[in-house]
Design a protein around this motif. Structure first.
Motif, PDB file in Angstrom:
ATOM      1  N   THR A 224     -11.808  -0.158  -7.739  1.00  0.00           N
ATOM      2  CA  THR A 224     -12.919  -1.022  -8.134  1.00  0.00           C
ATOM      3  C   THR A 224     -13.168  -2.230  -7.232  1.00  0.00           C
ATOM      4  OG1 THR A 224     -11.454  -2.211  -9.670  1.00  0.00           O
ATOM      5  CG2 THR A 224     -12.732  -0.363 -10.560  1.00  0.00           C
ATOM      6  N   VAL A 225     -12.142  -2.977  -6.848  1.00  0.00           N
ATOM      7  CA  VAL A 225     -12.390  -4.267  -6.220  1.00  0.00           C
ATOM      8  C   VAL A 225     -12.784  -4.106  -4.753  1.00  0.00           C
ATOM      9  CG1 VAL A 225     -10.762  -5.404  -7.767  1.00  0.00           C
ATOM     10  CG2 VAL A 225      -9.987  -4.631  -5.529  1.00  0.00           C
ATOM     11  N   SER A 226     -13.431  -5.135  -4.212  1.00  0.00           N
ATOM     12  CA  SER A 226     -13.927  -5.073  -2.835  1.00  0.00           C
ATOM     13  C   SER A 226     -12.803  -5.104  -1.801  1.00  0.00           C
ATOM     14  CB  SER A 226     -14.897  -6.241  -2.583  1.00  0.00           C
ATOM     15  OG  SER A 226     -14.248  -7.477  -2.818  1.00  0.00           O
ATOM     16  N   TRP A 227     -11.644  -5.682  -2.152  1.00  0.00           N
ATOM     17  CA  TRP A 227     -10.526  -5.749  -1.202  1.00  0.00           C
ATOM     18  C   TRP A 227      -9.498  -4.655  -1.466  1.00  0.00           C
ATOM     19  CZ3 TRP A 227      -6.175  -7.114  -4.135  1.00  0.00           C
ATOM     20  CH2 TRP A 227      -6.443  -7.749  -5.352  1.00  0.00           C
ATOM     21  N   ARG A 228      -9.984  -3.491  -1.937  1.00  0.00           N
ATOM     22  CA  ARG A 228      -9.086  -2.401  -2.301  1.00  0.00           C
ATOM     23  C   ARG A 228      -8.283  -1.875  -1.116  1.00  0.00           C
ATOM     24  NH1 ARG A 228     -14.596  -0.141  -4.141  1.00  0.00           N
ATOM     25  NH2 ARG A 228     -15.565   0.453  -2.194  1.00  0.00           N
ATOM     26  N   ARG A 229      -8.859  -1.929   0.120  1.00  0.00           N
ATOM     27  CA  ARG A 229      -8.095  -1.449   1.275  1.00  0.00           C
ATOM     28  C   ARG A 229      -6.878  -2.316   1.514  1.00  0.00           C
ATOM     29  NH1 ARG A 229     -11.286   0.455   6.507  1.00  0.00           N
ATOM     30  NH2 ARG A 229     -11.911   1.925   4.901  1.00  0.00           N
ATOM     31  N   TRP A 230      -7.054  -3.632   1.339  1.00  0.00           N
ATOM     32  CA  TRP A 230      -5.905  -4.529   1.456  1.00  0.00           C
ATOM     33  C   TRP A 230      -4.880  -4.235   0.371  1.00  0.00           C
ATOM     34  CZ3 TRP A 230      -4.546  -7.194   5.516  1.00  0.00           C
ATOM     35  CH2 TRP A 230      -5.513  -7.582   6.443  1.00  0.00           C
ATOM     36  N   ALA A 231      -5.375  -3.862  -0.812  1.00  0.00           N
ATOM     37  CA  ALA A 231      -4.445  -3.518  -1.893  1.00  0.00           C
ATOM     38  C   ALA A 231      -3.585  -2.327  -1.504  1.00  0.00           C
ATOM     39  CB  ALA A 231      -5.233  -3.209  -3.163  1.00  0.00           C
ATOM     40  N   ALA A 232      -4.183  -1.335  -0.829  1.00  0.00           N
ATOM     41  CA  ALA A 232      -3.409  -0.171  -0.384  1.00  0.00           C
ATOM     42  C   ALA A 232      -2.359  -0.583   0.630  1.00  0.00           C
ATOM     43  CB  ALA A 232      -4.343   0.879   0.208  1.00  0.00           C
ATOM     44  N   TYR A 233      -2.735  -1.451   1.574  1.00  0.00           N
ATOM     45  CA  TYR A 233      -1.776  -1.898   2.589  1.00  0.00           C
ATOM     46  C   TYR A 233      -0.649  -2.711   1.963  1.00  0.00           C
ATOM     47  CZ  TYR A 233      -5.285  -0.507   6.053  1.00  0.00           C
ATOM     48  OH  TYR A 233      -6.179   0.199   6.816  1.00  0.00           O
ATOM     49  N   LEU A 234      -1.029  -3.644   1.088  1.00  0.00           N
ATOM     50  CA  LEU A 234      -0.011  -4.500   0.472  1.00  0.00           C
ATOM     51  C   LEU A 234       0.927  -3.692  -0.416  1.00  0.00           C
ATOM     52  CD1 LEU A 234      -2.202  -7.618  -0.450  1.00  0.00           C
ATOM     53  CD2 LEU A 234      -0.500  -7.444   1.373  1.00  0.00           C
ATOM     54  N   SER A 235       0.363  -2.733  -1.171  1.00  0.00           N
ATOM     55  CA  SER A 235       1.219  -1.905  -2.024  1.00  0.00           C
ATOM     56  C   SER A 235       2.147  -1.040  -1.179  1.00  0.00           C
ATOM     57  CB  SER A 235       0.365  -1.028  -2.947  1.00  0.00           C
ATOM     58  OG  SER A 235      -0.452  -0.129  -2.201  1.00  0.00           O
ATOM     59  N   ALA A 236       1.647  -0.569  -0.026  1.00  0.00           N
ATOM     60  CA  ALA A 236       2.496   0.224   0.868  1.00  0.00           C
ATOM     61  C   ALA A 236       3.666  -0.605   1.374  1.00  0.00           C
ATOM     62  CB  ALA A 236       1.670   0.755   2.040  1.00  0.00           C
ATOM     63  N   VAL A 237       3.376  -1.826   1.795  1.00  0.00           N
ATOM     64  CA  VAL A 237       4.446  -2.713   2.290  1.00  0.00           C
ATOM     65  C   VAL A 237       5.454  -2.990   1.176  1.00  0.00           C
ATOM     66  CG1 VAL A 237       4.951  -5.041   3.136  1.00  0.00           C
ATOM     67  CG2 VAL A 237       3.035  -3.752   4.093  1.00  0.00           C
ATOM     68  N   ALA A 238       4.949  -3.270  -0.040  1.00  0.00           N
ATOM     69  CA  ALA A 238       5.841  -3.570  -1.157  1.00  0.00           C
ATOM     70  C   ALA A 238       6.733  -2.375  -1.490  1.00  0.00           C
ATOM     71  CB  ALA A 238       5.017  -3.975  -2.381  1.00  0.00           C
ATOM     72  N   LEU A 239       6.163  -1.175  -1.505  1.00  0.00           N
ATOM     73  CA  LEU A 239       6.947   0.021  -1.822  1.00  0.00           C
ATOM     74  C   LEU A 239       7.975   0.310  -0.732  1.00  0.00           C
ATOM     75  CD1 LEU A 239       4.083   2.287  -3.201  1.00  0.00           C
ATOM     76  CD2 LEU A 239       6.058   1.466  -4.499  1.00  0.00           C
ATOM     77  N   LEU A 240       7.579   0.146   0.529  1.00  0.00           N
ATOM     78  CA  LEU A 240       8.516   0.362   1.630  1.00  0.00           C
ATOM     79  C   LEU A 240       9.670  -0.628   1.567  1.00  0.00           C
ATOM     80  CD1 LEU A 240       5.951   0.998   4.511  1.00  0.00           C
ATOM     81  CD2 LEU A 240       7.535   2.669   3.565  1.00  0.00           C
ATOM     82  N   ALA A 241       9.331  -1.894   1.304  1.00  0.00           N
ATOM     83  CA  ALA A 241      10.370  -2.926   1.246  1.00  0.00           C
ATOM     84  C   ALA A 241      11.303  -2.697   0.058  1.00  0.00           C
ATOM     85  CB  ALA A 241       9.726  -4.308   1.159  1.00  0.00           C
ATOM     86  N   TYR A 242      10.733  -2.389  -1.099  1.00  0.00           N
ATOM     87  CA  TYR A 242      11.561  -2.170  -2.285  1.00  0.00           C
ATOM     88  C   TYR A 242      12.428  -0.923  -2.122  1.00  0.00           C
ATOM     89  CZ  TYR A 242      12.810  -1.634  -7.235  1.00  0.00           C
ATOM     90  OH  TYR A 242      13.487  -1.489  -8.421  1.00  0.00           O
ATOM     91  N   GLY A 243      11.842   0.143  -1.581  1.00  0.00           N
ATOM     92  CA  GLY A 243      12.618   1.353  -1.356  1.00  0.00           C
ATOM     93  C   GLY A 243      13.779   1.124  -0.419  1.00  0.00           C
ATOM     94  N   GLY A 244      13.538   0.380   0.662  1.00  0.00           N
ATOM     95  CA  GLY A 244      14.617   0.060   1.589  1.00  0.00           C
ATOM     96  C   GLY A 244      15.694  -0.782   0.936  1.00  0.00           C
ATOM     97  N   ALA A 245      15.271  -1.739   0.095  1.00  0.00           N
ATOM     98  CA  ALA A 245      16.247  -2.592  -0.599  1.00  0.00           C
ATOM     99  C   ALA A 245      17.101  -1.773  -1.562  1.00  0.00           C
ATOM    100  CB  ALA A 245      15.513  -3.702  -1.345  1.00  0.00           C
ATOM    101  N   VAL A 246      16.476  -0.789  -2.251  1.00  0.00           N
ATOM    102  CA  VAL A 246      17.235   0.046  -3.182  1.00  0.00           C
ATOM    103  C   VAL A 246      18.262   0.900  -2.442  1.00  0.00           C
ATOM    104  CG1 VAL A 246      17.040   2.026  -4.745  1.00  0.00           C
ATOM    105  CG2 VAL A 246      15.482   0.086  -4.997  1.00  0.00           C
TER     106      VAL A 246
END
Length: 274
Positions: A224-246
């Motif tokens: 829905t939101v206009s900055w959805r592409r940034w949301a995909a990038y930020l969520s990717a970074v968060a998932l990569l970082a969390y996965g590495g931490a786990v």
């Protein structure tokens, strides 16, 4: 019925009614998870949560209604509006069948989820997987989910989900069966967008309300939101970082359990010792 199509106020009121029903169903399903008491040692019950196929599929379908109905509401309402203008009526039957096709597609994905969960449980028991190893595998799933956020397939499926008018006009099929097929196609594209986000619920906890809410919000933002592409990038970074931490610290995973499943089963009264 023809008069209905020429009264914008009535049409808007009808759309609000459809939206209220959709959100009420989603809220009822959310309440099931919010008020469901967490079973002690659920993390030890495996990916299937100790459930047989039918209860698992019921819980999966309830979870899909809770998480996907709010994010799919713009598509449902757009379909209702276009169908009403084409038919000159309220399109109640068509939008109901459209939603049914969407929900049935998601319910069928529960079969894949259950088979995958059973395979994971079998492998964990067969190879005596420790809690640390299981958590690290969950970390890998989080990393793969982060990478999937950046793939062309994700972008293709998301483009179909976040442009309701374009999807409906290019996928239009007449009649109730056509509405059912269109709903199934929309569910298929939603699955293409979100399947990895639902896969990570296994390591995060299938009944983890906080994880479910975070994923629902992310999916809604992506659609829905206009900055959805940034949301995909930020969520990717968060998932990569969390996965590495786990992977480095397995205890960071919510479902991490100190004792391996086999050891816990052997310690239970009445269980045969190897």
């Amino acid at each position: 019925m023809t008069v209905f199509a020429h009264k914008p106020d009535e049409r808007r009121a009808y759309n609000r009614g459809v939206l209220i029903v959709i959100l009420a169903l989603a809220l009822a399903c959310w309440s099931f998870f919010v008020w469901q008491p967490a079973a002690p040692g659920m993390a030890m019950m495996g990916a299937t949560m100790g459930l047989s196929a039918v209860p698992f599929l019921i819980i999966w379908t309830v979870m899909m209604v809770a998480m996907m109905f709010p994010t799919a509401a713009p598509m449902f309402l757009t379909f209702q509006t276009i169908q009403a203008r084409r038919s000159g009526g309220s399109a109640t039957a068509s939008v109901t069948v459209f939603i049914a096709g969407y929900l049935i597609l998601w319910a069928l994905t529960g079969i894949l989820a259950y088979l995958s969960a059973q395979a994971a449980d079998w492998a964990a028991a067969r190879f005596a997987v420790t809690a640390n190893a299981a958590a690290r595998f969950g970390g890998l799933l989080l990393i793969f989910a982060g990478l999937y956020q950046l793939t062309p397939l994700k972008r293709l499926c998301l483009s179909k989900c976040r442009n309701p008018v374009s999807f409906i006009m290019t996928s239009w099929r007449p009649g109730l069966f056509g509405a059912f097929v269109m709903g199934g196609f929309h569910g298929f594209y939603c699955f293409g967008c979100c399947w990895f986000l639902f896969l990570i619920l296994f390591p995060l906890g299938m009944m983890n309300v906080a994880a479910m809410a975070a994923i629902t919000i992310l999916i809604f933002i992506e659609k829905t939101v206009s900055w959805r592409r940034w949301a995909a990038y930020l969520s990717a970074v968060a998932l990569l970082a969390y996965g590495g931490a786990v992977i480095l610290v397995p205890a960071l995973l919510p479902t991490f359990a100190a004792a391996p499943p086999i050891a816990m089963m052997n310690s239970m009264p009445g269980m045969p010792k190897p």
